[in-house]
Design an enzyme around this catalytic site. Structure first.
Site, PDB file in Angstrom:
ATOM      1  N   GLY A 187      94.242  -3.716  -7.652  1.00 54.95           N
ATOM      2  CA  GLY A 187      94.008  -5.043  -7.194  1.00 54.95           C
ATOM      3  C   GLY A 187      92.961  -5.260  -6.220  1.00 54.95           C
ATOM      4  O   GLY A 187      91.884  -4.734  -6.648  1.00 54.95           O
ATOM      5  N   LEU A 188      93.112  -6.013  -5.335  1.00 52.44           N
ATOM      6  CA  LEU A 188      91.885  -6.298  -4.273  1.00 52.44           C
ATOM      7  C   LEU A 188      90.790  -7.179  -5.135  1.00 52.44           C
ATOM      8  O   LEU A 188      89.623  -6.541  -4.903  1.00 52.44           O
ATOM      9  CB  LEU A 188      91.487  -5.039  -3.546  1.00 52.44           C
ATOM     10  N   CYS A 189      91.170  -7.751  -6.224  1.00 51.70           N
ATOM     11  CA  CYS A 189      89.897  -8.448  -6.904  1.00 51.70           C
ATOM     12  C   CYS A 189      90.265  -9.959  -7.011  1.00 51.70           C
ATOM     13  O   CYS A 189      90.254 -10.554  -8.154  1.00 51.70           O
ATOM     14  CB  CYS A 189      89.817  -7.869  -8.269  1.00 51.70           C
ATOM     15  N   GLY A 190      90.887 -10.490  -5.971  1.00 52.07           N
ATOM     16  CA  GLY A 190      90.985 -12.038  -5.971  1.00 52.07           C
ATOM     17  C   GLY A 190      92.158 -12.164  -6.906  1.00 52.07           C
ATOM     18  O   GLY A 190      93.002 -11.848  -7.273  1.00 52.07           O
ATOM     19  N   PHE A 222      84.963 -10.110  -9.790  1.00 52.45           N
ATOM     20  CA  PHE A 222      85.815 -10.568  -8.787  1.00 52.45           C
ATOM     21  C   PHE A 222      86.290 -10.076  -7.547  1.00 52.45           C
ATOM     22  O   PHE A 222      86.415 -10.581  -6.458  1.00 52.45           O
ATOM     23  CB  PHE A 222      87.150 -10.851  -9.592  1.00 52.45           C
TER      24      PHE A 222
END
Length: 330
Positions: free
Chosen positions: A89-92, A252
């Site tokens: 995760g952590l990609c908008g 992203f």
């Protein structure tokens, strides 16, 4: 009370400073990986273009009539969606875009009375669709940020087998296409069977006498060549999609981490102001207690002595507060 509040705020500021360091490092790492991923996308273009031309030449030679992967079904009853997302995760909104696009296509198929299956590529796609009880086939994960051709080959072999054996009538790719570092888009691309537009326009028809095309002789039979070449073509298209998805993921993540770093800086500034106000309120309260205690004592000399002590203490604490405020501002 004020001292406890100051300790809590100091802890929150320290935690936000640690978070800021992490998000800043992730932003820099993602920025460096975008360049490498973009270079891999560009390096894969010549191979994709050349194998497309070979497929067109073979189709123009009359090999497209008996090849199963070029012959579409009369009626599409089951569609396979290869949803390419990230493993982390952590990609908008990168993962959410592909998930929503795939979900929209599946719902449209269900409303039309058609069946479907999803091949999730990436842990985020697998977890999302499995949690919502969608019909899933084999999952592929563990390589979203740095895919290899072997990963594309495994996916290609699986989806081609689904189509050839008749388990699905159509296979489509859902992924994020990398345009520039600041622009990416979620796209839906047909994979199997190959469309007529894909194999049209080849110049491999033998015996052309007008000079506009080549005069090719194929050995062995063009149909046999095309039958063995089309799986490689599918793998090349999947590999290109994986590379685009990896570059988009890094783009992203860079934007998301930059936004997180900016928000951390803003929150640190706001908490520092609140902490300084709490510290000044604590100092003022202590001074008022000293002055009030001195005023309550009897005797002029004793009172004057406590007042002088209060003035000295006030001066020291005021200097400390000013130094602390100037240090936080700096």
């Amino acid at each position: 009370m004020a001292g406890g509040t100051e300790r809590i705020l100091r802890g929150r500021i320290k935690a936000m400073q640690s978070t800021k360091k992490i998000t800043r490092a992730m932003e820099l790492i993602a920025g460096s990986r975008i360049v490498k991923a973009q270079q891999r996308v560009q390096a894969a273009v010549p191979y994709s273009e050349q194998i497309t031309e070979v497929v067109k030449d073979l189709a123009a030679a009359g090999a497209s009539n008996d090849v199963p992967m070029l012959a579409g079904r009369d009626e599409v009853k089951t569609t396979c969606y290869v949803a390419i997302t990230a493993d982390r995760g952590l990609c908008g909104g990168y993962n959410a875009g592909v998930q929503r696009a795939t979900e929209g296509e599946v719902k449209a198929d269900v409303l039309a009375g058609k069946d479907y299956t999803i091949v999730p590529v990436g842990k985020k796609a697998e977890g999302y669709f499995r949690f919502r009880d969608y019909q899933l086939s084999q999952s592929f994960m563990g390589f979203s940020d740095q895919p290899s051709y072997e990963d594309a080959r495994r996916i290609g072999e699986y989806v081609v087998d689904l189509f050839v054996t008749g388990k699905v009538d159509k296979v489509e790719l859902v992924y994020t296409r990398f345009i520039t570092a600041g622009n990416q888009e979620v796209v839906l691309r047909p994979l199997v069977p190959l469309s007529a537009d894909t194999v049209a326009g080849g110049d491999g028809k033998a015996g052309s006498s007008d000079g506009s095309g080549g005069d090719y002789e194929f050995e062995p039979d063009p149909t046999e060549i095309l039958d063995s070449l089309l799986p490689r073509y599918v793998e090349a298209r999947i590999y290109a999609a994986l590379l685009n998805a990896a570059a988009s993921e890094h783009a992203f993540r860079q934007r998301a981490m930059k936004s997180a770093t900016d928000n951390a800086e803003e929150l640190i500034g706001s908490l520092s102001i609140v902490m300084n106000r709490a510290r000044q309120a604590s100092i003022t309260s202590e001074i008022m207690e000293i002055v009030g205690g001195a005023a309550a004592l009897d005797g002029g000399d004793a009172t004057q002595g406590y007042v002088d002590m209060g003035d000295d203490y006030f001066g020291r604490r005021l200097d400390e507060a000013e130094k602390a405020s100037s240090g936080s501002t700096a």
